[in-house]
Design an enzyme around this catalytic site. Structure first.
Site, PDB file in Angstrom:
ATOM      1  N   GLU B  46     -28.058  28.646 -12.943  1.00  0.00           N
ATOM      2  CA  GLU B  46     -28.715  29.079 -11.586  1.00  0.00           C
ATOM      3  C   GLU B  46     -30.041  28.638 -11.600  1.00  0.00           C
ATOM      4  O   GLU B  46     -30.745  29.376 -12.342  1.00  0.00           O
ATOM      5  CB  GLU B  46     -28.594  30.266 -11.234  1.00  0.00           C
ATOM      6  CG  GLU B  46     -26.899  30.679 -11.215  1.00  0.00           C
ATOM      7  CD  GLU B  46     -26.731  32.299 -11.231  1.00  0.00           C
ATOM      8  OE1 GLU B  46     -27.624  33.279 -10.835  1.00  0.00           O
ATOM      9  OE2 GLU B  46     -25.561  32.537 -11.809  1.00  0.00           O
ATOM     10  N   ASP B  57     -36.128  40.704  -5.916  1.00  0.00           N
ATOM     11  CA  ASP B  57     -36.808  40.417  -7.507  1.00  0.00           C
ATOM     12  C   ASP B  57     -37.568  41.445  -7.803  1.00  0.00           C
ATOM     13  O   ASP B  57     -38.556  41.687  -6.979  1.00  0.00           O
ATOM     14  CB  ASP B  57     -36.986  39.056  -7.331  1.00  0.00           C
ATOM     15  CG  ASP B  57     -35.862  37.972  -7.566  1.00  0.00           C
ATOM     16  OD1 ASP B  57     -34.829  38.026  -8.301  1.00  0.00           O
ATOM     17  OD2 ASP B  57     -35.980  37.337  -6.629  1.00  0.00           O
TER      18      ASP B  57
END
Lengths: 393, 257
Positions: B46, B57
């Site tokens: 990814e 995140d």
């Protein structure tokens, strides 16, 4: 044309809920329940009682005589600065704390720029005995020290946001991260008409008390509930959303939103979103935001911490696009001078945010018969250090 | 059927996917890192395209994103680098990032460029299902791209079914509702959540991500799903000066302990 949110959460092309799955259950719970909750008679009664007895509403609508004389129009100030905690922000936090209570949440988080929303959130958390965590950019913590002290005094934990520009945008990111990591017991009190649906609509509804009162106050004072102009400053846009709300469908009222142009719209140090931004997604909704060609969010700048935000709420993006409201801007210098002018002419020291709305009066031309309402969204106590430094007082 | 579907159809052992941020630690390291990962035994990749405000995140990926942006990474630069992707990398590759850069690049143009580069799928965590279904599904399909959605312990069953219907690749199971970079804490609740998903017998395979950082958590994930995705723990090792040389040992430590 409707200026309100549709059943999909959109205002025209703007709005929606662009959120990662981790936020979906929280946001969906709120979306599916907020209208039902705020329409309960018990909710309405408690909300109104707190606005009256705790916040001090209705806030006065004051005919600023000397300012009116200077500009040649009847200028009314909607005195949100006289609310408990010193700004319009408390209208929303009172509403949301009551929603949070009814959702059974035990922990409250918030983001804050100038600290006004953080203070308003810490206030209602103290009032209701709920745990309160406020995210605030490290830079803002330095320039708004008195508000940090207020929050702490009322028992809130203030956590500095240290990423990016270390201001409101980054505080909002941190609050969203907190909510992701606390998916069940926490309610996020967003302070402006931004964020995923239903926040922009919910916050606008709680702030709409500003224009609801203004209409009957104008009717009492002038015989007509319709002014010629309604002015408010816009960062994310919550005081403007509340100030415009009950005038949106009043064709006589021209709506003017004043953004912060910082050191000049094209100086590279500005927060004039509609002038500089493009359509995109920020903080969970599709709106207009300042960004690079690659879609990276641009760091905004304004002398006023409350307007230092790179986007506007989706309803504002819609009102801008369909031209229901005019979006203009005022620079740091314009706003500071307008703040000083109000102090000298009316004995009112406005928040620098609100001073941006006042600054636009200088660019308007009046024939002498107009009625103008300016939302004085907050008081300037928190900005004294900035005023003193700017004017060498 | 793209490389990703083939991998899930044929691979018997637990599958290991690695996330890294394009442009970090150096602007032009993207394909070097991808190639090294394939050689070291990663099953698919990814590649993150950085965003200035990555709300899902934690600190490690935020920092790598900011560094990548400072290094000059953009979608234009990334697609330029990916022109040589299929000369150097044969395992499946997905692009992962936030929706705003994709909107600015243009969704149609983004899908076309990804397909052209030989990308197999896309993960855009803040692209809502409703908008995807109404506006973008055809575009993804036309270019043969799998679109992967996330599922958390709080995602309701009906919604998981809907995600399963809209996905053609795999389902990205979050170990808990959390930002990236936390350690997987396998409690009784987590295990019952993993079993619950397994027992739903979804048409798509599932992979577990967020909080997978070592052999123990990888093994645990593979008990319930086809494998796991490692992000923050890998991005951390890219901070060292000889990061390419450290990749084989890292992959071995995850797969074999």
């Amino acid at each position: 044309m409707s200026y309100h949110v549709n059943e999909k959460g959109y205002y025209g092309d703007f709005g929606g809920a662009y959120i990662p799955e981790m936020l979906y259950p929280n946001v969906e719970e709120l979306r599916s329940k907020y209208l039902e909750i705020i329409r309960e008679p018990g909710f309405t009664a408690e909300f109104e009682a707190l606005l009256r007895d705790y916040v001090g509403r209705p806030s006065p609508l004051f005919l600023a005589g000397r300012l009116s004389e200077k500009y040649g129009a009847a200028i009314y100030l909607k005195r949100e600065d006289l609310n408990h905690t010193g700004a319009h922000k408390i209208n929303n936090t009172i509403g949301q704390i009551l929603v949070a209570e009814r959702l059974g949440k035990k922990r409250i988080i918030a983001e804050t720029g100038a600290g006004q929303h953080g203070v308003a959130t810490a206030t209602v958390c103290a009032l209701k005995g709920l745990e309160c965590v406020v995210y605030m950019g490290e830079v803002d913590i330095e320039r708004q020290a008195p508000n940090v002290a207020r929050m702490k005094m009322m028992g809130a934990t203030v956590i500095p946001a240290t990423s990016g520009s270390k201001t409101l945008k980054d505080a909002t990111n941190e609050a969203m991260r907190d909510w992701i990591n606390n998916p069940e017991n926490t309610h996020y009190i967003i302070g402006s008409v931004v964020g995923p649906h239903p926040y922009p609509d919910m916050v606008a509804r709680f702030q709409s008390v500003i224009s609801e009162e203004t209409r009957w106050q104008l009717k009492e004072k002038t015989g007509s509930e319709s002014p010629d102009y309604v002015l408010a400053c816009v960062g994310g846009g919550s005081n403007a959303a509340g100030m415009f709300y009950h005038f949106l469908d009043d064709p006589k009222a021209k709506l003017v939103a004043v953004e912060a142009a910082g050191k000049g719209v094209h100086s590279g140090e500005s927060a004039a979103t509609t002038a500089l931004g493009k359509e995109g997604v920020l903080h969970g909704s599709r709106s207009i935001l300042m960004q690079t060609e690659d879609g990276q969010v641009v760091e905004p700048y304004s002398i006023s911490a409350g307007l230092d935000y790179p986007g506007i709420g989706p309803q504002h993006a819609h009102l801008f696009k369909v031209k229901r409201a005019e979006y203009v801007s005022a620079t740091d210098d314009d706003a500071m001078r307008a703040g000083l002018l109000l102090a000298r002419l009316e004995g009112i020291i406005p928040a620098i945010e609100s001073a941006h709305a006042l600054a636009h009066l200088d660019r308007m031309t009046f024939t002498g018969n107009e009625t103008v309402v300016v939302c004085l969204s907050g008081r300037g106590d928190k900005d004294l250090a900035t005023y003193m430094k700017f004017f060498g007082l | 059927m793209n490389r990703l579907n083939q991998l899930f159809d044929t691979k018997k052992e637990p599958i290991l996917s690695i996330y890294f941020t394009a442009g970090y630690p150096e602007l032009n390291a993207t394909l070097d890192i991808a190639e090294a990962l394939e050689k070291a035994g990663a099953d698919f990749l990814e590649i993150g395209f950085p965003y200035s405000d990555p709300v899902a995140d934690g600190p490690v990926i935020q920092e790598s994103s900011q560094r990548a942006l400072n290094n000059g990474m953009t979608l234009n630069v990334l697609f330029d680098q990916l022109k040589d992707l299929r000369k150097r990398v044969s395992i499946p590759v997905l692009l992962m990032g936030y929706v705003n850069p994709v909107l600015q690049y243009g969704v149609e143009r983004f899908c076309a460029a990804a397909a052209e580069a030989g990308v197999d799928g896309v993960i855009v965590p803040d692209l809502p299902m409703y908008e995807y279904e109404e506006l973008y599904r055809d575009c993804f399909g036309k270019h043969g791209l799998s679109n992967v959605f996330l599922v958390t312990p709080q995602t309701a069953e009906a919604r998981i079914r809907k995600i399963d219907e809209l996905t053609n690749g795999f389902i990205y199971l979050l170990s808990s509702s959390a930002t990236t970079g936390k350690n997987l804490d396998v409690s009784v609740t987590t295990e019952s959540y993993f079993s619950r998903i397994r027992d739903m017998e979804l048409k798509n395979p599932a992979m577990i991500g967020f909080g997978i950082s070592d052999h123990r958590s990888f093994q645990k994930a593979a008990q319930y799903t086809r494998g796991a995705i490692v992000g923050s723990a890998f991005v951390k090792i890219l901070g060292a000066s000889d990061y390419l040389a450290n990749i084989p040992a890292f992959i071995r430590s995850i797969k074999e302990g």
